[in-house]
Design a protein around this motif. Structure first.
Motif, mmCIF file in Angstrom:
data_model
loop_
_atom_site.group_PDB
_atom_site.id
_atom_site.type_symbol
_atom_site.label_atom_id
_atom_site.label_comp_id
_atom_site.label_asym_id
_atom_site.label_seq_id
_atom_site.Cartn_x
_atom_site.Cartn_y
_atom_site.Cartn_z
ATOM 1 N N LYS A 23 0.832 -1.210 0.000
ATOM 2 C CA LYS A 23 0.000 0.000 0.000
ATOM 3 C C LYS A 23 0.867 1.262 0.000
ATOM 4 O O LYS A 23 0.571 2.233 -0.692
ATOM 5 N N THR A 29 -1.626 -13.902 -4.054
ATOM 6 C CA THR A 29 -1.173 -13.536 -5.394
ATOM 7 C C THR A 29 0.096 -12.699 -5.326
ATOM 8 O O THR A 29 1.033 -12.897 -6.117
ATOM 9 N N HIS A 53 3.005 1.440 -3.464
ATOM 10 C CA HIS A 53 2.305 1.012 -4.680
ATOM 11 C C HIS A 53 2.721 1.816 -5.903
ATOM 12 O O HIS A 53 3.143 1.274 -6.932
ATOM 13 N N HIS A 60 -4.888 -8.532 -5.836
ATOM 14 C CA HIS A 60 -6.084 -8.274 -5.036
ATOM 15 C C HIS A 60 -6.095 -9.077 -3.731
ATOM 16 O O HIS A 60 -7.006 -8.913 -2.929
ATOM 17 N N ASN A 61 -5.091 -9.942 -3.573
ATOM 18 C CA ASN A 61 -5.016 -10.694 -2.322
ATOM 19 C C ASN A 61 -3.551 -10.994 -2.019
ATOM 20 O O ASN A 61 -2.671 -10.905 -2.887
ATOM 21 N N ASN A 113 -0.390 -4.995 -8.197
ATOM 22 C CA ASN A 113 -1.822 -4.917 -8.480
ATOM 23 C C ASN A 113 -2.602 -6.134 -7.975
ATOM 24 O O ASN A 113 -3.752 -6.328 -8.371
#
Length: 224
Positions: free
Chosen positions: A43, A114, A46, A110-111, A108
Motif C-alpha cells: 500500500k 497472489t 504502490h 487483489h489478495n 496490483n
C-alpha cells in the motif's frame, strides 16, 4: 542520418537507460517477507513500484538499442558474434520483461497470496540474469568489439570477463535462493551496468574525434 549522429544518439540513449535502471532500483526498499508487513509495504510503495517497473522495462530497451548500434557500426550483423549478440539482446529483454510483469502482478494483486506468488516468481526469474541473460548479451558483444574498431579492445576484453564472471556466479548460486547471494550478484550486476555508460561515453568521444579529423582533412584539401 550520419554515422556521428547515429553513434551519439545511441550512446546518449544507453546512458539514459542506465540512469533509469539505477533510479528504478532506488525507488523501493526490498519487500518484507512477513505477510502483515507485506500488505502495508504494498500500500505504501504502490505507486513507486509501478514507476520502478516502468523504468525497469524502458531502461534495458535503451541499452539494447545501444548494443545493436554497436553491432551495426562494427558491421557485424552477418558475423557469428554479431548474430549471437542480437540473440543475447532478445534473451535479456525477455527476462527483464518477465520480471517486470511479476512486479506489476504483485503491485496490483487483489489478495496476499497472489502478491506472494508474484514476488516468489521475481526471485526465480532473477536467477536467469546471471545464468543466461547477462552472459548471453555481453560476452558476444565483447567479441564484436575485439573483431572491429568500434571501441577500444580493452572494453571488449572487459565485456567478456564480466560476462564470464556473471556466468560463474550464476552456476555457484544455482542451488541457492537468490536472496542469499544478492550482495554478490548486485556487485557483478553493478559492474556490468557501469560498463555500458563507459562504452557509451567512449563511443561519443570517438565519434566527435573522427568528425574533427574528417573536417581537418577537408580543410587541408580545400587549402591545397
Amino acid at each position: 542520418m550520419s554515422t556521428r549522429l547515429f553513434s551519439i544518439l545511441a550512446a546518449l540513449g544507453c546512458i539514459l537507460g542506465v540512469v533509469f535502471l539505477f533510479v528504478s532500483f532506488s525507488l523501493n526498499p526490498a519487500p518484507p517477507t512477513d505477510p502483515a508487513q507485506l500488505v502495508a509495504y504494498g500500500k505504501h510503495y504502490h505507486n513507486a513500484i509501478l514507476i520502478g517497473a516502468w523504468l525497469q522495462a524502458i531502461s534495458p530497451l535503451l541499452i539494447i538499442l545501444f548494443v545493436l548500434a554497436l553491432v551495426i557500426l562494427a558491421k557485424a550483423t552477418t558475423r557469428f558474434a554479431g548474430l549471437a549478440t542480437i540473440i543475447g539482446a532478445g534473451i535479456f529483454m525477455l527476462v527483464d520483461l518477465i520480471e517486470v510483469t511479476f512486479y506489476l502482478g504483485a503491485a496490483n494483486a487483489h489478495n496476499l497470496n497472489t502478491a506472494q506468488m508474484s514476488l516468489s516468481f521475481v526471485n526465480a526469474v532473477q536467477h536467469l540474469y546471471s545464468i543466461v541473460a547477462g552472459p548471453a548479451l555481453i560476452i558476444p558483444l565483447g567479441f564484436v568489439i575485439l573483431e572491429s574498431r568500434v571501441l577500444p579492445r580493452v572494453l571488449g576484453y572487459a565485456a567478456i570477463g564480466i560476462g564470464a564472471l556473471f556466468a560463474i556466479i550464476g552456476c555457484l548460486f544455482l542451488f541457492t535462493p537468490v536472496v542469499d547471494g544478492i550482495a554478490t550478484l548486485a556487485v557483478i550486476e553493478a559492474i556490468e551496468e557501469l560498463w555500458f555508460p563507459i562504452a557509451a561515453i567512449t563511443l561519443i568521444i570517438r565519434a566527435l574525434m573522427e568528425s574533427r579529423q574528417v573536417l581537418g582533412r577537408e580543410r587541408v584539401a580545400v587549402s591545397a
